[in-house]
Design a protein around this motif. Structure first.
Motif, mmCIF file in Angstrom:
data_model
loop_
_atom_site.group_PDB
_atom_site.id
_atom_site.type_symbol
_atom_site.label_atom_id
_atom_site.label_comp_id
_atom_site.label_asym_id
_atom_site.label_seq_id
_atom_site.Cartn_x
_atom_site.Cartn_y
_atom_site.Cartn_z
ATOM 1 N N ALA A 168 88.364 81.557 -0.889
ATOM 2 C CA ALA A 168 89.459 82.224 -1.598
ATOM 3 C C ALA A 168 90.491 81.263 -2.186
ATOM 4 C CB ALA A 168 90.151 83.200 -0.650
ATOM 5 N N ASP A 169 90.143 79.974 -2.334
ATOM 6 C CA ASP A 169 91.138 79.037 -2.847
ATOM 7 C C ASP A 169 91.258 79.138 -4.368
ATOM 8 O OD1 ASP A 169 89.371 76.289 -3.845
ATOM 9 O OD2 ASP A 169 88.409 77.745 -2.526
ATOM 10 N N ASP A 170 92.496 79.012 -4.862
ATOM 11 C CA ASP A 170 92.811 78.984 -6.294
ATOM 12 C C ASP A 170 92.250 80.201 -7.026
ATOM 13 O OD1 ASP A 170 94.006 77.895 -8.575
ATOM 14 O OD2 ASP A 170 92.164 76.880 -9.172
ATOM 15 N N ILE A 171 92.549 81.378 -6.508
ATOM 16 C CA ILE A 171 92.089 82.623 -7.116
ATOM 17 C C ILE A 171 93.313 83.470 -7.493
ATOM 18 C CG2 ILE A 171 90.920 84.822 -6.656
ATOM 19 C CD1 ILE A 171 88.909 83.312 -5.004
ATOM 20 N N LYS A 172 93.275 84.019 -8.684
ATOM 21 C CA LYS A 172 94.380 84.846 -9.157
ATOM 22 C C LYS A 172 94.215 86.263 -8.619
ATOM 23 C CE LYS A 172 97.178 85.329 -13.335
ATOM 24 N NZ LYS A 172 97.243 85.049 -14.793
ATOM 25 N N ILE A 173 95.296 86.762 -8.003
ATOM 26 C CA ILE A 173 95.269 88.043 -7.307
ATOM 27 C C ILE A 173 96.365 88.956 -7.849
ATOM 28 C CG2 ILE A 173 95.745 89.153 -5.077
ATOM 29 C CD1 ILE A 173 93.024 87.943 -5.171
ATOM 30 N N GLN A 213 105.047 102.618 -3.904
ATOM 31 C CA GLN A 213 106.453 102.927 -3.647
ATOM 32 C C GLN A 213 106.875 104.036 -4.606
ATOM 33 O OE1 GLN A 213 108.093 101.774 -1.160
ATOM 34 N NE2 GLN A 213 106.854 100.015 -0.548
ATOM 35 N N GLY A 214 107.749 104.896 -4.126
ATOM 36 C CA GLY A 214 108.179 106.012 -4.975
ATOM 37 C C GLY A 214 107.042 106.937 -5.337
ATOM 38 N N GLY A 215 106.027 107.004 -4.468
ATOM 39 C CA GLY A 215 104.922 107.945 -4.661
ATOM 40 C C GLY A 215 103.834 107.500 -5.609
ATOM 41 N N GLU A 216 103.973 106.303 -6.206
ATOM 42 C CA GLU A 216 102.986 105.823 -7.169
ATOM 43 C C GLU A 216 102.601 104.382 -6.864
ATOM 44 O OE1 GLU A 216 101.559 107.590 -9.511
ATOM 45 O OE2 GLU A 216 102.782 109.398 -9.265
ATOM 46 N N TRP A 217 101.355 104.023 -7.253
ATOM 47 C CA TRP A 217 100.934 102.634 -7.149
ATOM 48 C C TRP A 217 101.513 101.851 -8.324
ATOM 49 C CZ3 TRP A 217 98.674 100.267 -3.167
ATOM 50 C CH2 TRP A 217 98.056 101.059 -2.201
ATOM 51 N N ILE A 218 102.129 100.721 -8.020
ATOM 52 C CA ILE A 218 102.692 99.852 -9.048
ATOM 53 C C ILE A 218 102.172 98.435 -8.841
ATOM 54 C CG2 ILE A 218 104.784 101.243 -9.310
ATOM 55 C CD1 ILE A 218 106.255 99.207 -7.606
ATOM 56 N N LYS A 219 102.095 97.685 -9.941
ATOM 57 C CA LYS A 219 101.701 96.285 -9.836
ATOM 58 C C LYS A 219 102.937 95.493 -9.421
ATOM 59 C CE LYS A 219 98.897 94.660 -12.916
ATOM 60 N NZ LYS A 219 98.392 94.126 -14.213
ATOM 61 N N ALA A 220 102.972 95.040 -8.176
ATOM 62 C CA ALA A 220 104.167 94.411 -7.630
ATOM 63 C C ALA A 220 104.226 92.924 -7.915
ATOM 64 C CB ALA A 220 104.243 94.653 -6.120
ATOM 65 N N SER A 221 103.062 92.283 -7.999
ATOM 66 C CA SER A 221 103.070 90.825 -8.163
ATOM 67 C C SER A 221 101.685 90.355 -8.577
ATOM 68 C CB SER A 221 103.469 90.159 -6.840
ATOM 69 O OG SER A 221 103.589 88.768 -6.974
ATOM 70 N N THR A 222 101.652 89.227 -9.284
ATOM 71 C CA THR A 222 100.393 88.547 -9.604
ATOM 72 C C THR A 222 100.557 87.077 -9.251
ATOM 73 O OG1 THR A 222 99.932 90.082 -11.421
ATOM 74 C CG2 THR A 222 98.731 88.006 -11.402
ATOM 75 N N LYS A 223 99.668 86.564 -8.398
ATOM 76 C CA LYS A 223 99.792 85.185 -7.928
ATOM 77 C C LYS A 223 98.423 84.551 -7.765
ATOM 78 C CE LYS A 223 104.130 85.594 -5.387
ATOM 79 N NZ LYS A 223 104.873 85.053 -4.252
ATOM 80 N N ARG A 224 98.454 83.224 -7.619
ATOM 81 C CA ARG A 224 97.245 82.474 -7.267
ATOM 82 C C ARG A 224 97.322 82.054 -5.805
ATOM 83 N NH1 ARG A 224 93.422 80.873 -10.675
ATOM 84 N NH2 ARG A 224 93.825 81.094 -12.915
ATOM 85 N N THR A 225 96.192 82.077 -5.150
ATOM 86 C CA THR A 225 96.133 81.543 -3.790
ATOM 87 C C THR A 225 96.277 80.026 -3.841
ATOM 88 O OG1 THR A 225 93.731 81.355 -3.891
ATOM 89 C CG2 THR A 225 94.633 83.392 -2.975
ATOM 90 N N ASP A 226 96.701 79.441 -2.722
ATOM 91 C CA ASP A 226 96.743 77.978 -2.651
ATOM 92 C C ASP A 226 95.363 77.449 -2.270
ATOM 93 O OD1 ASP A 226 96.441 78.322 0.105
ATOM 94 O OD2 ASP A 226 98.522 77.813 0.575
ATOM 95 N N ASP A 227 95.271 76.161 -1.946
ATOM 96 C CA ASP A 227 93.957 75.572 -1.676
ATOM 97 C C ASP A 227 93.366 76.001 -0.342
ATOM 98 O OD1 ASP A 227 95.677 74.191 -0.032
ATOM 99 O OD2 ASP A 227 95.146 72.202 -0.759
ATOM 100 N N LYS A 228 94.137 76.786 0.426
ATOM 101 C CA LYS A 228 93.616 77.339 1.682
ATOM 102 C C LYS A 228 93.399 78.847 1.606
ATOM 103 C CE LYS A 228 95.654 73.777 4.663
ATOM 104 N NZ LYS A 228 94.361 73.174 4.985
ATOM 105 N N GLY A 229 93.544 79.398 0.415
ATOM 106 C CA GLY A 229 93.342 80.839 0.255
ATOM 107 C C GLY A 229 94.492 81.681 0.749
ATOM 108 N N VAL A 230 95.718 81.095 0.736
ATOM 109 C CA VAL A 230 96.904 81.790 1.251
ATOM 110 C C VAL A 230 97.763 82.301 0.091
ATOM 111 C CG1 VAL A 230 99.007 81.570 2.643
ATOM 112 C CG2 VAL A 230 96.921 80.357 3.333
ATOM 113 N N LEU A 231 98.229 83.534 0.231
ATOM 114 C CA LEU A 231 99.178 84.136 -0.697
ATOM 115 C C LEU A 231 100.502 84.355 0.025
ATOM 116 C CD1 LEU A 231 96.734 86.830 -2.036
ATOM 117 C CD2 LEU A 231 97.809 85.120 -3.504
#
Length: 274
Positions: free
Chosen positions: A33-38, A44-62
């Motif tokens: 899972a390293d360097d993958i865009k998520i 929230q408020g009863g609906e699904w919203i896109k809260a954030s878009t990030k890349r994992t680090d070299d250990k697959g951590v967000l």
């Protein structure tokens, strides 16, 4: 210190006999899972919203900040990044049900939604003194639910004459929900990070201020995909007066997405549009 209800340090999550929570001596990391865009979705408020878009680090951590209790799901930006046995690790700084920063160890109940759309409890975990929670073994396309007992809500106390401000948000057609509860600083400034385009309104704790005294607002915007802004970006600020949307100003963030809004009013609805 808040009451602890226990810690399940390891539990088998019935998805291929993978150990969801390995012993705490293990380093926090994902698998394949390293360097993958998520894309990070929240309900929230009863609906699904896109809260954030990030890349994992070299250990697959967000890493995510100011995570409210509720439903969350990770999705791959690019399906070509999918691999067998892929899991992600998450560091989340939780806020409580009212959007207050957590400043002591707090229990968080973790659930997932099974194939029958039933909410199944996995574990009761504990944050550190600053609200950080570590989650190895998080699967994409699985809905997870974070729950903090209402009794564990810290009560934001009046301090040195600084007003307490409730921040409500309405994002992507959701209903209004309380996103943060925060004090002004000594100069009457409120600072917020990870602010999505959407509608916002503010109110004081009535014990602090009953008049509609304006405050200054400093925010760090995200773009419409929940990504950090890395260059100067145009932002339109609207206010609603008698249900009419009025363009107040056309502004520009700095190269890191920061925007300064002097004279922000309570009892007023605003919209931020990129």
């Amino acid at each position: 210190m808040r009451k602890r209800t226990g810690l399940i340090s390891s539990i088998s999550f019935v998805l291929g006999a993978f150990l969801l929570f390995p012993p705490s001596s293990f380093a926090l990391e994902g698998s394949n899972a390293d360097d993958i865009k998520i894309k990070f979705y929240a309900k929230q408020g009863g609906e699904w919203i896109k809260a954030s878009t990030k890349r994992t680090d070299d250990k697959g951590v967000l890493e995510f900040k100011n995570v409210l209790p509720g439903w969350y799901e990770l999705k791959l930006e690019n399906e070509d990044d999918k691999e067998n046995g892929q899991t992600f690790a998450v560091r989340a700084r939780m806020v409580d049900n009212e959007g207050q920063r957590i400043k002591e160890k707090t229990d968080v109940s973790l659930y997932y939604e099974n194939s029958f759309n039933k909410k199944i409890k996995i574990a009761v975990l504990e944050t550190d003194n600053n609200g950080w929670l570590e989650l190895p073994g998080v699967y994409p396309e699985i809905k997870y639910f974070f729950d903090i007992d209402e009794d564990d809500n810290a009560h934001l106390k009046n301090k040195d004459g600084r007003a307490r401000v409730k921040v409500k948000a309405k994002i992507e057609g959701s209903s209004w929900f309380q996103a943060r509860y925060i004090r002004t600083d000594d100069s009457n400034l409120v600072e917020l990070e990870n602010v999505l385009p959407g509608k916002y309104k503010f109110s004081y704790n009535k014990k602090d201020r009953t008049s509609d005294r304006p405050f200054d607002l400093k925010i760090r915007m995200l773009n419409e995909n929940g990504e950090k802004i890395k260059e100067k970006t145009k932002v339109k600020l609207y206010a609603y007066q008698n249900k009419n949307k009025v363009l107040v100003a056309e502004l520009e963030t700095d190269s890191r997405g920061w925007l300064f809004l002097p004279g922000t009013m309570t009892k007023m609805k605003y919209k931020l549009s990129i």
